[in-house]
Design a protein around this motif. Structure first.
Motif, PDB file in Angstrom:
ATOM      1  N   GLY A   1      30.632  53.236  28.787  1.00 67.63           N
ATOM      2  CA  GLY A   1      30.990  52.712  30.106  1.00 67.63           C
ATOM      3  C   GLY A   1      31.497  51.282  30.014  1.00 67.63           C
ATOM      4  N   SER A   2      30.893  50.507  29.114  1.00 63.03           N
ATOM      5  CA  SER A   2      31.340  49.129  28.904  1.00 63.03           C
ATOM      6  C   SER A   2      32.723  49.091  28.270  1.00 63.03           C
ATOM      7  CB  SER A   2      30.338  48.364  28.035  1.00 63.03           C
ATOM      8  OG  SER A   2      29.113  48.212  28.725  1.00 63.03           O
ATOM      9  N   MET A   3      33.056  50.092  27.466  1.00 66.25           N
ATOM     10  CA  MET A   3      34.401  50.164  26.889  1.00 66.25           C
ATOM     11  C   MET A   3      35.438  50.392  27.994  1.00 66.25           C
ATOM     12  SD  MET A   3      33.387  52.263  23.433  1.00 66.25           S
ATOM     13  CE  MET A   3      35.045  52.594  22.864  1.00 66.25           C
ATOM     14  N   ALA A   4      35.099  51.224  28.971  1.00 68.89           N
ATOM     15  CA  ALA A   4      35.994  51.417  30.119  1.00 68.89           C
ATOM     16  C   ALA A   4      36.130  50.109  30.897  1.00 68.89           C
ATOM     17  CB  ALA A   4      35.472  52.534  31.021  1.00 68.89           C
ATOM     18  N   LEU A   5      35.019  49.409  31.045  1.00 67.43           N
ATOM     19  CA  LEU A   5      35.026  48.107  31.718  1.00 67.43           C
ATOM     20  C   LEU A   5      35.914  47.115  30.973  1.00 67.43           C
ATOM     21  CD1 LEU A   5      33.901  46.145  33.863  1.00 67.43           C
ATOM     22  CD2 LEU A   5      31.965  45.742  32.314  1.00 67.43           C
ATOM     23  N   LEU A   6      35.846  47.141  29.650  1.00 65.44           N
ATOM     24  CA  LEU A   6      36.679  46.250  28.841  1.00 65.44           C
ATOM     25  C   LEU A   6      38.157  46.511  29.106  1.00 65.44           C
ATOM     26  CD1 LEU A   6      36.839  44.094  26.569  1.00 65.44           C
ATOM     27  CD2 LEU A   6      36.906  46.003  24.957  1.00 65.44           C
ATOM     28  N   ASP A   7      38.555  47.771  29.089  1.00 67.87           N
ATOM     29  CA  ASP A   7      39.961  48.090  29.333  1.00 67.87           C
ATOM     30  C   ASP A   7      40.389  47.669  30.734  1.00 67.87           C
ATOM     31  OD1 ASP A   7      39.900  49.351  26.792  1.00 67.87           O
ATOM     32  OD2 ASP A   7      41.424  50.764  27.463  1.00 67.87           O
ATOM     33  N   LEU A   8      39.572  47.956  31.721  1.00 74.65           N
ATOM     34  CA  LEU A   8      39.925  47.614  33.098  1.00 74.65           C
ATOM     35  C   LEU A   8      40.047  46.100  33.274  1.00 74.65           C
ATOM     36  CD1 LEU A   8      40.482  49.201  35.692  1.00 74.65           C
ATOM     37  CD2 LEU A   8      38.061  48.992  36.256  1.00 74.65           C
ATOM     38  N   THR A   9      39.172  45.359  32.639  1.00 76.71           N
ATOM     39  CA  THR A   9      39.174  43.898  32.763  1.00 76.71           C
ATOM     40  C   THR A   9      40.303  43.256  31.968  1.00 76.71           C
ATOM     41  OG1 THR A   9      36.776  43.902  33.117  1.00 76.71           O
ATOM     42  CG2 THR A   9      37.773  41.820  32.421  1.00 76.71           C
ATOM     43  N   VAL A  10      40.373  43.578  30.681  1.00 78.84           N
ATOM     44  CA  VAL A  10      41.356  42.930  29.813  1.00 78.84           C
ATOM     45  C   VAL A  10      42.776  43.399  30.129  1.00 78.84           C
ATOM     46  CG1 VAL A  10      42.112  42.676  27.407  1.00 78.84           C
ATOM     47  CG2 VAL A  10      39.693  42.415  27.995  1.00 78.84           C
ATOM     48  N   HIS A  11      42.944  44.697  30.359  1.00 73.30           N
ATOM     49  CA  HIS A  11      44.288  45.171  30.685  1.00 73.30           C
ATOM     50  C   HIS A  11      44.709  44.746  32.093  1.00 73.30           C
ATOM     51  CE1 HIS A  11      44.697  46.997  26.895  1.00 73.30           C
ATOM     52  NE2 HIS A  11      44.009  48.086  27.139  1.00 73.30           N
ATOM     53  N   GLY A  12      43.746  44.503  32.974  1.00 72.67           N
ATOM     54  CA  GLY A  12      44.079  43.908  34.270  1.00 72.67           C
ATOM     55  C   GLY A  12      44.704  42.538  34.058  1.00 72.67           C
ATOM     56  N   TRP A  13      44.101  41.761  33.138  1.00 70.07           N
ATOM     57  CA  TRP A  13      44.676  40.453  32.793  1.00 70.07           C
ATOM     58  C   TRP A  13      46.046  40.616  32.152  1.00 70.07           C
ATOM     59  CZ3 TRP A  13      46.301  38.236  28.228  1.00 70.07           C
ATOM     60  CH2 TRP A  13      46.596  36.870  28.281  1.00 70.07           C
TER      61      TRP A  13
ATOM     62  N   ALA B   1      33.095  37.471  36.876  1.00 71.51           N
ATOM     63  CA  ALA B   1      32.396  36.646  35.886  1.00 71.51           C
ATOM     64  C   ALA B   1      31.287  37.406  35.172  1.00 71.51           C
ATOM     65  CB  ALA B   1      31.841  35.391  36.553  1.00 71.51           C
ATOM     66  N   GLU B   2      30.527  38.209  35.898  1.00 75.43           N
ATOM     67  CA  GLU B   2      29.429  38.958  35.269  1.00 75.43           C
ATOM     68  C   GLU B   2      29.984  40.007  34.307  1.00 75.43           C
ATOM     69  OE1 GLU B   2      25.824  39.904  33.960  1.00 75.43           O
ATOM     70  OE2 GLU B   2      26.273  38.216  35.283  1.00 75.43           O
ATOM     71  N   SER B   3      31.113  40.604  34.648  1.00 73.78           N
ATOM     72  CA  SER B   3      31.742  41.559  33.735  1.00 73.78           C
ATOM     73  C   SER B   3      32.168  40.871  32.449  1.00 73.78           C
ATOM     74  CB  SER B   3      32.945  42.236  34.393  1.00 73.78           C
ATOM     75  OG  SER B   3      32.530  43.026  35.482  1.00 73.78           O
ATOM     76  N   VAL B   4      32.711  39.673  32.568  1.00 75.84           N
ATOM     77  CA  VAL B   4      33.121  38.923  31.373  1.00 75.84           C
ATOM     78  C   VAL B   4      31.902  38.656  30.485  1.00 75.84           C
ATOM     79  CG1 VAL B   4      34.080  36.730  30.541  1.00 75.84           C
ATOM     80  CG2 VAL B   4      35.185  37.951  32.424  1.00 75.84           C
ATOM     81  N   ARG B   5      30.770  38.290  31.086  1.00 81.03           N
ATOM     82  CA  ARG B   5      29.549  38.062  30.298  1.00 81.03           C
ATOM     83  C   ARG B   5      29.113  39.358  29.602  1.00 81.03           C
ATOM     84  NH1 ARG B   5      28.686  34.273  34.262  1.00 81.03           N
ATOM     85  NH2 ARG B   5      27.698  35.628  35.771  1.00 81.03           N
ATOM     86  N   THR B   6      29.129  40.454  30.332  1.00 86.50           N
ATOM     87  CA  THR B   6      28.756  41.756  29.759  1.00 86.50           C
ATOM     88  C   THR B   6      29.668  42.097  28.589  1.00 86.50           C
ATOM     89  OG1 THR B   6      27.926  42.567  31.882  1.00 86.50           O
ATOM     90  CG2 THR B   6      28.584  44.235  30.277  1.00 86.50           C
ATOM     91  N   LEU B   7      30.957  41.884  28.767  1.00 90.80           N
ATOM     92  CA  LEU B   7      31.931  42.238  27.740  1.00 90.80           C
ATOM     93  C   LEU B   7      31.862  41.317  26.533  1.00 90.80           C
ATOM     94  CD1 LEU B   7      34.876  43.131  30.095  1.00 90.80           C
ATOM     95  CD2 LEU B   7      33.448  44.711  28.765  1.00 90.80           C
ATOM     96  N   SER B   8      31.508  40.065  26.742  1.00 96.90           N
ATOM     97  CA  SER B   8      31.365  39.143  25.617  1.00 96.90           C
ATOM     98  C   SER B   8      30.279  39.641  24.668  1.00 96.90           C
ATOM     99  CB  SER B   8      31.047  37.736  26.115  1.00 96.90           C
ATOM    100  OG  SER B   8      32.152  37.232  26.846  1.00 96.90           O
ATOM    101  N   ALA B   9      29.188  40.137  25.219  1.00 97.96           N
ATOM    102  CA  ALA B   9      28.119  40.695  24.379  1.00 97.96           C
ATOM    103  C   ALA B   9      28.600  41.954  23.661  1.00 97.96           C
ATOM    104  CB  ALA B   9      26.890  41.001  25.235  1.00 97.96           C
TER     105      ALA B   9
END
Length: 192
Positions: free
Chosen positions: A111-123, A137-145
């Protein structure tokens, strides 16, 4: 209390969906920070991730070997609808528990991998098409880990490039982007 991945996906969707809606058809051939993708390619990739990770949340198979062309008809509204389905799929009871997918990884990691794509590819899409983008911001913290844990494997598999140096005091999103091999200062005319 642990935050449900669906909550992070919903927050990321609030940022990514307007970017997708804002992509003009005339920009589909433009370059993106993902050197191998044009805007069209990246939209299709992100669309495919959103659809495929719905299946993974439901413990069904997802085929990422090929990427269909999703950009016909009212694809912007369909992307918003599919992203809503992604959030709902990961919000289903037990979706982020146990293991899932053909990679046999923890469901929460997937699920975090999907979050990574949605966040980074959104950028990526915002940067490629000249739009504003402020990730959750909380998603960025989650993804950094997640990147700290899985980055070396992702680099070996050529999913990420080598980390890019960032200036001292860089914003968390810049650090996250750089850790995936992206240049946070990328612009359409810029070549690294």
């Amino acid at each position: 209390m642990t935050t449900l991945i669906s909550e992070r996906l919903e927050a990321a969707a609030r940022q990514a969906v307007p970017v997708v809606r804002g992509v003009d058809d005339g920009r589909l051939g433009d370059p993106t920070p993902c050197a191998e993708y044009t805007v069209r390619d990246l939209l299709n990739h992100l669309f495919h991730v959103v659809v495929g990770f719905q299946a993974i949340a439901a413990r069904e198979d997802a085929d990422f070997t090929t990427t269909p062309d999703y950009l016909d008809g009212d694809w912007r509204s369909r992307f918003a609808d599919e992203t809503g389905r992604l959030v709902a799929a990961w919000g289903a009871p037990g979706a982020d528990e146990g293991v899932a997918g053909s990679m046999n990884l923890p469901a929460r990691t997937l699920g975090s991998m999907a979050l990574l794509d949605l966040t980074v590819h959104g950028w990526d899409l915002a940067r490629a098409t000249g739009q504003e983008y402020t990730p959750d911001a909380e998603s960025v913290r989650t993804l950094s880990a997640l990147i700290e844990e899985m980055g070396p494997t992702a680099r070996t598999m050529k999913v990420f490039g080598e980390p890019v140096a960032v200036r001292e005091g860089a914003a968390p999103i810049e650090v996250l982007l750089a850790s995936t091999g992206r240049d946070p200062g990328w612009s359409p005319g810029h070549r690294r």
